[in-house]
Every structure is written in structure tokens, then in C-alpha cells.
Design a protein around this motif. Sequence first.
Motif, mmCIF file in Angstrom:
data_model
loop_
_atom_site.group_PDB
_atom_site.id
_atom_site.type_symbol
_atom_site.label_atom_id
_atom_site.label_comp_id
_atom_site.label_asym_id
_atom_site.label_seq_id
_atom_site.Cartn_x
_atom_site.Cartn_y
_atom_site.Cartn_z
ATOM 1 N N LEU A 173 2.599 -2.192 4.669
ATOM 2 C CA LEU A 173 3.597 -1.131 4.584
ATOM 3 C C LEU A 173 4.955 -1.773 4.377
ATOM 4 C CD1 LEU A 173 4.438 1.892 5.022
ATOM 5 C CD2 LEU A 173 4.734 1.292 7.449
ATOM 6 N N GLU A 174 5.664 -1.336 3.338
ATOM 7 C CA GLU A 174 7.036 -1.770 3.122
ATOM 8 C C GLU A 174 7.939 -0.715 3.746
ATOM 9 O OE1 GLU A 174 9.852 -3.115 -0.566
ATOM 10 O OE2 GLU A 174 8.679 -1.278 -0.840
ATOM 11 N N VAL A 175 8.825 -1.147 4.639
ATOM 12 C CA VAL A 175 9.769 -0.241 5.289
ATOM 13 C C VAL A 175 11.167 -0.595 4.768
ATOM 14 C CG1 VAL A 175 10.688 0.591 7.486
ATOM 15 C CG2 VAL A 175 8.301 -0.189 7.348
ATOM 16 N N VAL A 176 11.855 0.397 4.211
ATOM 17 C CA VAL A 176 13.189 0.192 3.652
ATOM 18 C C VAL A 176 14.186 0.923 4.545
ATOM 19 C CG1 VAL A 176 14.651 0.449 1.618
ATOM 20 C CG2 VAL A 176 12.186 0.090 1.340
ATOM 21 N N ALA A 177 15.115 0.165 5.140
ATOM 22 C CA ALA A 177 16.058 0.725 6.112
ATOM 23 C C ALA A 177 17.482 0.309 5.784
ATOM 24 C CB ALA A 177 15.689 0.238 7.515
ATOM 25 N N THR A 178 18.444 1.051 6.331
ATOM 26 C CA THR A 178 19.854 0.682 6.198
ATOM 27 C C THR A 178 20.455 0.287 7.546
ATOM 28 O OG1 THR A 178 20.394 3.044 6.329
ATOM 29 C CG2 THR A 178 20.326 2.047 4.130
ATOM 30 N N ALA A 234 0.830 -1.200 0.000
ATOM 31 C CA ALA A 234 0.000 0.000 0.000
ATOM 32 C C ALA A 234 0.867 1.253 0.000
ATOM 33 C CB ALA A 234 -0.921 0.005 1.215
ATOM 34 N N GLU A 235 2.001 1.178 0.683
ATOM 35 C CA GLU A 235 2.882 2.341 0.807
ATOM 36 C C GLU A 235 4.289 1.863 1.130
ATOM 37 O OE1 GLU A 235 3.257 6.026 3.932
ATOM 38 O OE2 GLU A 235 1.248 5.502 3.243
ATOM 39 N N GLY A 293 4.019 5.695 12.846
ATOM 40 C CA GLY A 293 3.279 6.827 12.279
ATOM 41 C C GLY A 293 2.671 6.498 10.929
ATOM 42 N N ALA A 294 3.422 5.801 10.092
ATOM 43 C CA ALA A 294 2.935 5.468 8.753
ATOM 44 C C ALA A 294 1.832 4.417 8.799
ATOM 45 C CB ALA A 294 4.084 4.982 7.884
ATOM 46 N N ILE A 295 1.958 3.428 9.678
ATOM 47 C CA ILE A 295 0.963 2.355 9.744
ATOM 48 C C ILE A 295 -0.365 2.893 10.273
ATOM 49 C CG2 ILE A 295 1.309 1.337 12.049
ATOM 50 C CD1 ILE A 295 1.359 -0.849 8.995
#
Length: 81
Positions: free
Chosen positions: A38-43, A8-9, A27-29
Motif C-alpha cells: 500500500l502506498e500512502v500519500v500524506a502531507t 497494489a493500492e 483500514g486500507a491494509i
Amino acid sequence: MSSQYDIAETLDVKGASCPMPVVKTKGAIDDLAVGDVLEVVATDSGSMSDLDGWAAGTTGVELVNQEAGDDVYRHYVRKTE
């Protein structure tokens, strides 16, 4: 890398370290509809355990998958209620 989820985001938290990936994910969820992923892209490699622990202790979300590769970590969180 493609995902089998209907995303979705996507939330980009690359460069952010603990606790910001979790704070921004929450916050996004909150803004998504029930059933959305929700896809979360992190380093931050710590995001693997941080998001897992957060989802396990949080009502209304499910961590459906995590993927690690090329210094990028992808997390898929479904809003369940």
C-alpha cells in the motif's frame, strides 16, 4: 517520483493530520492480500514517525520505505500476514 514497489493500492490522506493517516492506513491494509504493498500519500510531516511507530508495533505489516519531498510524504506498507 517513481517507486520500485509493485503498488497494489494508493491511499491519499493529503490534508489529514494525526491520527487519521494511521487510522486510514490500517483500514486500507486490512482489505489487501498478503504481500500487497500500500502506498500512502500524506502531507502531514508527522506521518513519517506516526506510520513508522504504528508499523513497528503492529503484527502483520512491514513499513518497507518512506520518502519525503515537496511537502508530500510517501509511505510503502506491505501486508505480511
